[in-house]
Design an enzyme around this catalytic site. Structure first.
Site, mmCIF file in Angstrom:
data_model
loop_
_atom_site.group_PDB
_atom_site.id
_atom_site.type_symbol
_atom_site.label_atom_id
_atom_site.label_comp_id
_atom_site.label_asym_id
_atom_site.label_seq_id
_atom_site.Cartn_x
_atom_site.Cartn_y
_atom_site.Cartn_z
ATOM 1 N N HIS A 332 0.848 -1.195 0.000
ATOM 2 C CA HIS A 332 0.000 0.000 0.000
ATOM 3 C C HIS A 332 0.877 1.237 0.000
ATOM 4 O O HIS A 332 2.000 1.214 0.506
ATOM 5 C CB HIS A 332 -0.927 -0.001 1.224
ATOM 6 C CG HIS A 332 -2.011 1.022 1.161
ATOM 7 N ND1 HIS A 332 -1.862 2.297 1.664
ATOM 8 C CD2 HIS A 332 -3.259 0.965 0.626
ATOM 9 C CE1 HIS A 332 -2.980 2.975 1.459
ATOM 10 N NE2 HIS A 332 -3.836 2.198 0.834
ATOM 11 N N ASP A 391 -7.915 -5.036 -0.329
ATOM 12 C CA ASP A 391 -8.349 -5.806 -1.496
ATOM 13 C C ASP A 391 -8.055 -7.295 -1.342
ATOM 14 O O ASP A 391 -8.689 -8.126 -1.992
ATOM 15 C CB ASP A 391 -7.668 -5.272 -2.761
ATOM 16 C CG ASP A 391 -8.077 -3.845 -3.058
ATOM 17 O OD1 ASP A 391 -9.279 -3.564 -3.001
ATOM 18 O OD2 ASP A 391 -7.199 -3.010 -3.345
#
Length: 454
Positions: A332, A391
């Site tokens: 991320h 996700d």
């Protein structure tokens, strides 16, 4: 449905495209020379500071004497730790997405009377305008539901008696209406896709004004309209975790940019939907699901750490997967040691996974999460901390709930609408200037040449 004929020849397209390529390439070294911050990112990966917000705070590292120091991820909504919000809802065994929407758009948690009135109003607003489904969704169905959601959002402008006024009261009214209608729009758009592109039967359920957003989604999408309380509560938690993620994420920044121009709510939100559709943003969870489908097909023993690790190495070497060299769901831009959304969703998903027979599949996901950082370091020589992002688990949750893949990103939009509306309200009331960053001009002065002499 008749597809519009294409009158643009391949030869013309080739000529036009070659001309563009010949005159539009910007060498990468120029970005460094002129200190251009591509993607509004600083050289160290941090975001360029472009505004201030009370809404969401995404915290994944601290700067210690100029260097990024990893910490456990923290996500707050209006100052409330998202873990605390979810824990409180679990203790009281309540649905909470509407409450989080109130918090983000209004600035504080509601009391019982305020929450019940807010929920009641959302319930009344769920119904689409008369003939809207027939005229705006069924007459021009879309293969991708996100495009239909954007188009339907724009179309709602025509049904609003006061669409352009930008007072707080009017934007708040529009926000409640969109929050209520998004689940109905995406479910009806999904039915149109089934009918016209998948060759399946179409079933249209009526939204229930007494049920929560999560319950309505499952009711509207499933053929029999039935679901369990555990399923609806898990979806509710997923919606909460996707509701807001700071003003710097691409779609929320899109809302900020368009709202700063003075445009109407429907145009600003349709632009955000279009931004979220991109696979670099909202479409990432679908890539995770597709990659795990491939891993499951090519790894014989899901519990064998070395076999799983070998396949992950092949993905990083571009010998497997989609050739990108990426393990989707890992890493991320801000979170380092952990993504709190992934942590919370993983914890919420485990009980239902065991109950529905998805325990081994979830074990595989957790194993990939465990193995990837070391394999990435081995293959790339990088010490950069890496954690699973949301996700990694959101697509798995949707799969467990039997939700079709074509709805994964639209569900993200259905959650994020409350964050988008909160950012619109904040930008309209506090921004004060149209957002207009600078671009370095690269073209040199050229003398005009008459047409016959070119």
């Amino acid at each position: 449905m008749t597809i519009q004929p294409d009158f643009v020849s391949e030869e013309l397209l080739r000529e036009l495209s070659d001309s563009f390529r010949a005159h539009s390439q910007i060498p990468s070294e120029l970005f460094n020379r002129f200190r251009i911050k591509r993607g509004l990112r600083n050289a160290d990966g941090t975001g360029v500071l472009v505004g201030a917000s009370y809404l969401g705070n995404v915290h994944g590292y601290i700067l210690n004497e100029g260097e990024r120091e990893p910490i456990e991820g923290r996500l707050t909504y209006r100052g409330y730790n998202v873990y605390d919000l979810i824990h409180g809802l679990e203790q009281e065994n309540r649905f909470g997405f509407e409450e989080v929407g109130y918090l983000l758009m209004c600035g504080e948690l509601p009391n019982r009377r305020q929450l019940e009135e807010f929920q009641h109003t959302i319930g009344l607003e769920r119904a689409l305008p008369d003939n809207f489904t027939e005229d705006m969704i069924m007459r021009a169905p879309s293969r991708d539901i996100m495009n239909k959601l954007a188009g339907a959002t724009l179309a709602l402008y025509s049904y609003d008696a006061n669409p352009d006024e930008t007072t707080v009261e009017n934007i708040m009214r529009q926000g409640i209406s969109l929050m209520a209608k998004f689940p109905v729009i995406i479910s009806h758009a999904y039915q149109a896709k089934r009918r016209y592109f998948d060759g399946d039967s179409m079933f249209l359920h009526v939204p229930d004004p007494e049920r929560s957003t999560a319950e309505n989604i499952l009711h509207l999408v499933r053929p029999n309209g039935k679901y369990t309380d555990d399923e609806a509560k898990l979806l509710d938690r997923c919606l909460i975790l996707h509701a807001e993620h700071g003003g710097g994420n691409n779609s929320s920044f899109t809302v900020r940019v368009t709202s700063s121009s003075g445009t109407d709510t429907y145009s600003a939100i349709a632009a955000a939907v279009s931004a979220l559709k991109g696979p670099r943003h909202g479409g990432a969870n679908l890539r995770v699901v597709r990659q795990f489908d491939e891993i499951k097909q090519n790894v014989s023993n899901w519990k064998d750490e070395e076999e799983v690790a070998d396949y992950l190495r092949k993905i990083l070497d571009r010998e497997a997967g989609d050739g990108s060299g990426l393990i989707y769901g890992m890493g991320h831009a801000i979170y380092t040691l952990s993504d709190p959304r992934a942590v919370a969703l993983k914890r919420a998903a485990r009980p239902l996974a065991e109950k529905l027979g998805f325990g081994e599949e979830m074990d595989l996901i957790e194993l990939v999460e465990k193995l990837t950082p070391a394999i990435f370091k081995e293959k790339k020589g990088s010490d950069k901390p890496m954690c699973a992002n949301v996700d990694m688990y959101s697509g798995f949750v949707y799969k467990m709930l039997g939700l079709p893949k074509s709805l994964y990103t639209p569900l993200f939009a259905t959650a994020r609408i409350v964050g988008w509306m909160a950012h619109r309200l904040e930008e309209v009331t506090t921004g004060g200037k149209i957002i207009r960053p600078a671009y370095k001009p690269m073209a040199k002065n050229v003398e005009y040449v008459n047409l016959e002499d070119r």
